[in-house]
Scaffold this motif. Structure first.
Motif, mmCIF file in Angstrom:
data_model
loop_
_atom_site.group_PDB
_atom_site.id
_atom_site.type_symbol
_atom_site.label_atom_id
_atom_site.label_comp_id
_atom_site.label_asym_id
_atom_site.label_seq_id
_atom_site.Cartn_x
_atom_site.Cartn_y
_atom_site.Cartn_z
ATOM 1 N N VAL A 234 0.847 -1.187 0.000
ATOM 2 C CA VAL A 234 0.000 0.000 0.000
ATOM 3 C C VAL A 234 0.881 1.235 0.000
ATOM 4 C CG1 VAL A 234 -1.864 1.221 1.161
ATOM 5 C CG2 VAL A 234 -1.737 -1.274 1.306
ATOM 6 N N HIS A 235 0.902 1.972 -1.126
ATOM 7 C CA HIS A 235 1.710 3.188 -1.244
ATOM 8 C C HIS A 235 3.151 2.949 -0.820
ATOM 9 C CE1 HIS A 235 -2.030 5.192 -2.082
ATOM 10 N NE2 HIS A 235 -2.491 5.021 -0.853
ATOM 11 N N GLY A 236 3.697 1.841 -1.267
ATOM 12 C CA GLY A 236 5.080 1.518 -0.966
ATOM 13 C C GLY A 236 5.312 0.898 0.390
ATOM 14 N N ARG A 237 4.254 0.714 1.173
ATOM 15 C CA ARG A 237 4.374 0.110 2.499
ATOM 16 C C ARG A 237 3.787 -1.287 2.476
ATOM 17 N NH1 ARG A 237 1.913 2.330 8.328
ATOM 18 N NH2 ARG A 237 2.344 0.408 9.497
ATOM 19 N N ARG A 238 4.527 -2.257 3.010
ATOM 20 C CA ARG A 238 4.052 -3.631 3.090
ATOM 21 C C ARG A 238 3.154 -3.776 4.326
ATOM 22 N NH1 ARG A 238 3.695 -7.390 -0.650
ATOM 23 N NH2 ARG A 238 5.724 -6.668 -1.446
ATOM 24 N N VAL A 239 1.889 -4.143 4.096
ATOM 25 C CA VAL A 239 0.905 -4.289 5.172
ATOM 26 C C VAL A 239 0.598 -5.769 5.338
ATOM 27 C CG1 VAL A 239 -1.439 -3.757 5.929
ATOM 28 C CG2 VAL A 239 -0.086 -2.012 4.736
ATOM 29 N N GLY A 240 0.970 -6.329 6.483
ATOM 30 C CA GLY A 240 0.702 -7.728 6.758
ATOM 31 C C GLY A 240 -0.710 -7.932 7.266
ATOM 32 N N HIS A 241 -1.238 -9.161 7.093
ATOM 33 C CA HIS A 241 -2.623 -9.427 7.463
ATOM 34 C C HIS A 241 -2.785 -9.740 8.944
ATOM 35 C CE1 HIS A 241 -1.164 -13.540 7.235
ATOM 36 N NE2 HIS A 241 -2.273 -13.956 7.797
#
Length: 337
Positions: free
Chosen positions: A249-256
């Motif tokens: 997301v916008h260059g940021r890795r978002v984990g679940h």
């Protein structure tokens, strides 16, 4: 051990997992596969004298999973769970939802909130089931205020069975325990039909009945680079890692996997596999142990003799593997002893 023999063994283990989709999957066995709960489920059992009856038993087991999905899924707006979240309370629950919610509260208490079934507001804030987003500070604060398993008021009958519930402003996400619960129920169906030796696979969480087998586990940095082979006998093994279902997301890795204590995606590159006689337990504990962190997870497993676990974490260019009551049969050359 050289890399080539290990790769051949791992490729063989992977081939076995893929073979579960075939019907029959190998000589003397019968297999079934179906897309359920957002992942591929497969089931394989020894054919015995009647392969048709074995196949029917496997179909019935997967039918049970499909029935549970209709009750427990947050992805389906018509599910019983989604209706409960929308209403905020219910005077009566189906036996399945009551059982899995009861188990969720037990494990929330046992892990002191490292596993928390009330993280649905955080799941929505980060849009984990969609494309993902980074919530504003205000949106995150609002979501965090709705998290807290202790707020859930369970209504029980005279025998102590959970019958109804008041969510007290929280909302439930049972994704961290639902697959395990469904595995246990599927295994019950098989046993009721006389199947005592089988393997069930719910998108990577295994449940082994009546046999001793080996399971190949991947490097948490690369799912195609397998790391270790572990032994599993008549137990379930569940693995949690942030990389498996992360979103960019916008260059940021978002984990679940969201930390119920901070409201943030868990900042870890590790993977933890939890083994237990109950798939429900293994599913919840794999999430909880990852949230706890290495030292607290180690201490928790050591304090519970019926549990086993494996912690895999990058260490420079190599991988550290810490096994607690789980036997590593082989490890890749890049995995530290």
């Amino acid at each position: 051990m050289s890399g080539a023999p290990f790769r051949r063994r791992l490729h063989g283990a992977l081939a076995l997992a893929i073979a579960l989709v075939a019907v029959p999957c190998s000589a003397g066995t019968v297999g079934r596969a179906r897309w359920l709960m957002g992942t591929l489920w497969s089931a394989e059992a020894t054919a015995g004298r009647d392969s048709a009856a074995t196949g029917a038993a496997l179909d019935a087991a997967l039918d049970e999973v499909a029935r549970l999905e209709a009750a427990l899924s947050n992805w389906r707006p018509d599910s019983e769970l989604s209706r409960l979240n929308a209403a905020g309370s219910a005077d009566s629950l189906s036996p399945a939802l009551a059982a899995v919610l009861d188990s969720s509260l037990v494990w929330a208490a046992a892990t002191e909130g490292a596993f928390d079934p009330t993280v649905e507001s955080l799941t929505r804030a980060w849009d984990v089931r969609g494309r993902g987003r980074v919530p504003t500070a205000a949106a995150l604060a609002t979501a965090r205020a709705q998290v807290g398993w202790r707020r859930v008021q369970a209504r029980r009958d005279a025998d102590g069975r959970l019958r109804g519930v008041d969510l007290q402003g929280t909302a439930l996400d049972l994704g961290g325990i639902g697959k395990g619960f469904a595995l246990d129920r599927a295994a019950d169906v098989l046993r009721a039909r006389g199947i005592d030796e089988a393997m069930l696979d719910a998108g990577g969480q295994r449940l082994v009945l009546g046999r001793d087998t080996t399971i190949a586990l991947a490097d948490p940095r690369d799912r195609d680079r397998l790391a270790v082979i572990v032994r599993l006998a008549t137990r379930s093994l569940a693995t949690s890692t942030q990389r498996e279902r992360s979103l960019l997301v916008h260059g940021r890795r978002v984990g679940h996997i969201l930390d119920p204590r901070t409201g943030q995606p868990l900042p870890t590159r590790a993977a933890v596999s939890a083994a237990a006689s109950s798939a429900t337990c293994a599913d919840a504990l794999s999430t909880a142990l990852l949230v706890m962190g290495h030292e607290a997870a180690r201490d928790f497993v050591r304090a519970h003799p019926d549990l086993a676990a494996l912690w895999l974490e990058p260490h420079g260019t190599r991988l550290r593997a810490d096994a607690w009551r789980l036997t590593i049969v082989e490890r890749a050359p890049h995995v530290l002893p």
